[in-house]
Design a protein around this motif. Structure first.
Motif, short mmCIF file in Angstrom:
data_model
loop_
_atom_site.label_atom_id
_atom_site.label_comp_id
_atom_site.label_asym_id
_atom_site.label_seq_id
_atom_site.Cartn_x
_atom_site.Cartn_y
_atom_site.Cartn_z
N PHE A 151 33.37 31.52 26.32
CA PHE A 151 34.54 31.98 27.00
C PHE A 151 34.93 32.29 28.70
CE2 PHE A 151 35.57 34.47 22.94
CZ PHE A 151 36.25 35.12 22.42
N ALA A 152 34.44 31.91 29.20
CA ALA A 152 33.90 31.53 30.55
C ALA A 152 35.56 30.72 31.33
CB ALA A 152 32.91 31.56 31.30
N PRO A 153 35.55 29.97 31.10
CA PRO A 153 36.56 28.86 31.17
C PRO A 153 37.67 29.08 31.09
CG PRO A 153 35.50 27.35 30.02
CD PRO A 153 34.30 28.90 30.17
N LEU A 154 37.61 29.48 30.16
CA LEU A 154 39.14 30.10 29.26
C LEU A 154 39.78 31.22 30.12
CD1 LEU A 154 38.85 29.79 25.69
CD2 LEU A 154 39.62 28.26 27.01
N LEU A 155 38.97 32.23 30.69
CA LEU A 155 39.08 33.22 31.34
C LEU A 155 39.33 32.90 32.65
CD1 LEU A 155 38.85 36.46 31.65
CD2 LEU A 155 36.73 36.54 32.61
N GLY A 156 38.77 32.20 33.31
CA GLY A 156 38.94 31.92 34.58
C GLY A 156 40.35 31.71 34.80
N GLU A 157 40.92 30.70 33.31
CA GLU A 157 42.29 29.47 33.92
C GLU A 157 43.18 31.31 34.03
OE1 GLU A 157 43.31 26.91 30.86
OE2 GLU A 157 41.21 25.96 31.48
N ALA A 158 42.86 32.00 32.33
CA ALA A 158 43.69 33.11 32.11
C ALA A 158 44.16 34.44 33.64
CB ALA A 158 43.74 33.64 31.53
N LEU A 159 42.74 34.77 34.82
CA LEU A 159 42.94 35.26 35.38
C LEU A 159 43.32 35.10 36.73
CD1 LEU A 159 38.77 36.42 35.76
CD2 LEU A 159 40.98 38.56 35.11
N PRO A 160 44.51 35.99 37.51
CA PRO A 160 45.22 36.02 38.37
C PRO A 160 44.33 35.47 39.35
CG PRO A 160 45.48 38.47 37.48
CD PRO A 160 44.23 37.78 36.73
N GLY A 161 44.73 33.47 39.58
CA GLY A 161 44.10 33.15 40.57
C GLY A 161 43.37 32.36 40.44
N GLN A 162 43.48 32.29 39.40
CA GLN A 162 42.44 31.30 38.38
C GLN A 162 40.90 30.67 39.25
OE1 GLN A 162 44.88 27.54 38.00
NE2 GLN A 162 45.08 28.46 36.03
N PRO A 163 40.27 32.50 39.08
CA PRO A 163 38.69 31.85 39.91
C PRO A 163 37.97 30.86 38.57
CG PRO A 163 38.57 33.76 38.73
CD PRO A 163 40.28 33.93 38.73
N ILE A 176 40.91 46.94 35.85
CA ILE A 176 40.98 46.51 34.54
C ILE A 176 41.91 45.67 33.36
CG2 ILE A 176 40.57 48.11 32.49
CD1 ILE A 176 39.22 50.32 33.65
N ALA A 177 43.16 46.39 33.41
CA ALA A 177 44.37 45.53 33.44
C ALA A 177 44.16 44.08 33.22
CB ALA A 177 45.93 46.51 34.09
N ALA A 178 44.16 43.79 34.48
CA ALA A 178 44.00 42.19 34.74
C ALA A 178 42.80 41.76 33.46
CB ALA A 178 43.69 41.83 35.82
N TYR A 179 42.16 42.33 33.61
CA TYR A 179 40.97 41.39 32.75
C TYR A 179 41.64 41.39 31.05
CZ TYR A 179 36.76 39.61 34.88
OH TYR A 179 36.64 39.31 36.29
N THR A 180 42.34 42.94 30.80
CA THR A 180 43.01 42.93 29.56
C THR A 180 43.68 41.68 29.22
OG1 THR A 180 42.23 44.94 29.33
CG2 THR A 180 44.30 45.02 27.63
N LYS A 181 45.13 41.37 30.57
CA LYS A 181 45.99 40.74 29.95
C LYS A 181 45.25 39.61 29.89
CE LYS A 181 49.98 39.41 31.40
NZ LYS A 181 49.65 37.33 31.34
N ALA A 182 44.01 38.81 30.67
CA ALA A 182 43.52 37.55 30.38
C ALA A 182 42.91 37.48 28.98
CB ALA A 182 42.27 37.68 31.90
#
Length: 362
Positions: free
Chosen positions: A54-66, A296-302
């Motif tokens: 999940f980590a790289p997929l989450l990174g792509e989806a979070l704002p700013g792509q950390p 929390i909302a940003a992570y949920t959407k990601a």
């Protein structure tokens, strides 16, 4: 058992709950930041493979792509890492924690080492999993769909501890009349697989991600023989074959074929209750207590965006299996299911742990 039935129903209702609304995002931006996803197990187990998927997929989806980096904090069957996370407050979104059934069970059983409270944390994603038990080639040759021919064999099993997720296979093997001696103290299920590979253990179990990544190669090489899965829940809360491993019989099927094993009564009800608590909602991702709503909302959407990817079903089935993923309100509802078992099941397991392993819980 009314409480157990309601627990099963809660599991089955999670998909609907997963779509609950979350607070609107503000200007959350993780550009240039590194997010640490802490896993309280070793890097060889199923939780590691789950987070690394999940980590790289989450990174792509979070704002700013950390960049999302998975870090490991094994010890005390995951209670070390969970106790550490409990002390983390007011998160800025750069710390995520992953738990599994081996973290949930000590909490459920009142393990005195537990200093964490799940209700203080913010669940942003939860996913189910399954598990596969397997034998070495010699003993696997005796397996005919029942455990009848295995009851005179002395088995060795590498275990994280009797109050961890290993409770599910240990109780299942007991119900099958098998003599399985656990060697306690390993830091993750992957370490148990390594014991099996080295011939130090002759029986093992892995969660689905660990089995897919590490154990299928042993089966393909003829060094391991699948024995059973724990199964999955259908719409009526009944155990059916695991969708990731439809060709492998469930524990229920093996139990029904084995002399002296019953799929009703106190032992079965206790086993099923902990299976429900430990597998349909087995792995959860949390933000610390005090994390602002917009983060929390940003992570949920990601996480919702990750699950909505066109290729998610295909890539996830190969890495972590074919299981439901819950986000937002669904993840919080899933947490409630994963951290509750009927009092009767807890009493049965507590007595069994004391008699079988000398484990005393408060």
């Amino acid at each position: 058992m009314t409480v157990l039935k309601s627990t099963r129903n809660a599991v089955l209702g999670l998909i609907a709950a997963a779509g609950l609304a979350m607070p609107a995002q503000a200007d959350v931006d993780f550009s240039g930041k590194t997010i640490e996803w802490v896993i309280p197990f070793s890097e060889t187990g199923g939780s590691a493979k789950w987070a690394n998927f999940f980590a790289p997929l989450l990174g792509e989806a979070l704002p700013g792509q950390p960049t999302v980096v998975v870090k490991f904090m094994p010890g005390a069957g995951s209670t070390k890492g969970a106790n550490w996370f409990q002390k983390q407050k007011d998160g800025d979104g750069t710390l995520l924690f992953g738990s599994s059934g081996s973290t949930q069970f000590p909490y459920l059983l009142g393990d005195p080492r537990v200093r964490y409270e799940y209700n203080d944390w913010n669940a942003v994603m939860a996913s189910g999993t399954g598990g596969v038990a397997y034998l070495n080639a010699e003993d696997g040759a005796k397996f005919d769909g029942s455990a009848n021919a295995l009851q005179d064999t002395d088995f060795i099993y590498g275990s994280q501890g009797a109050t961890r997720l290993d409770l599910v296979p240990l109780l299942a093997w007991k119900m099958l009349g098998m003599n399985v001696e656990p060697v306690f103290g390993i830091k993750g299920r992957g370490d148990g697989r390594l014991m099996f590979e080295r011939g130090e253990a002759n029986i093992d179990y892995q969660t689905s991600s660990g089995y897919l990544k590490g154990s299928t190669a042993l089966v393909d090489a003829g060094k391991a023989v699948p024995m059973m899965t724990w199964g999955a829940l259908d719409e009526n809360g009944e155990i059916v074959r695991d969708p990731t491993f439809p060709d492998i019989a469930t524990f229920k099927e093996v139990c029904e074929a084995t002399e002296g094993c019953e799929t009703s009564g106190e032992a079965w009800d206790a086993w099923k209750a902990f299976f429900v608590a430990g597998f349909p909602v087995q792995k959860l991702a949390f933000l610390p207590a005090g994390t602002p709503d917009d983060i929390i909302a940003a992570y949920t959407k990601a996480f919702q965006d990750v699950v909505a990817r066109d290729d998610f079903a295909e890539i996830s089935s190969k890495r972590v299996g074919k299981y439901s993923v819950f986000t937002g309100g669904g993840a919080q509802t899933a947490l409630g299911t994963a951290t509750n078992v009927p009092a009767e099941a807890k009493a049965y397991v507590t007595n069994w742990l004391s008699e079988a392993y000398g484990v005393t819980l408060k």
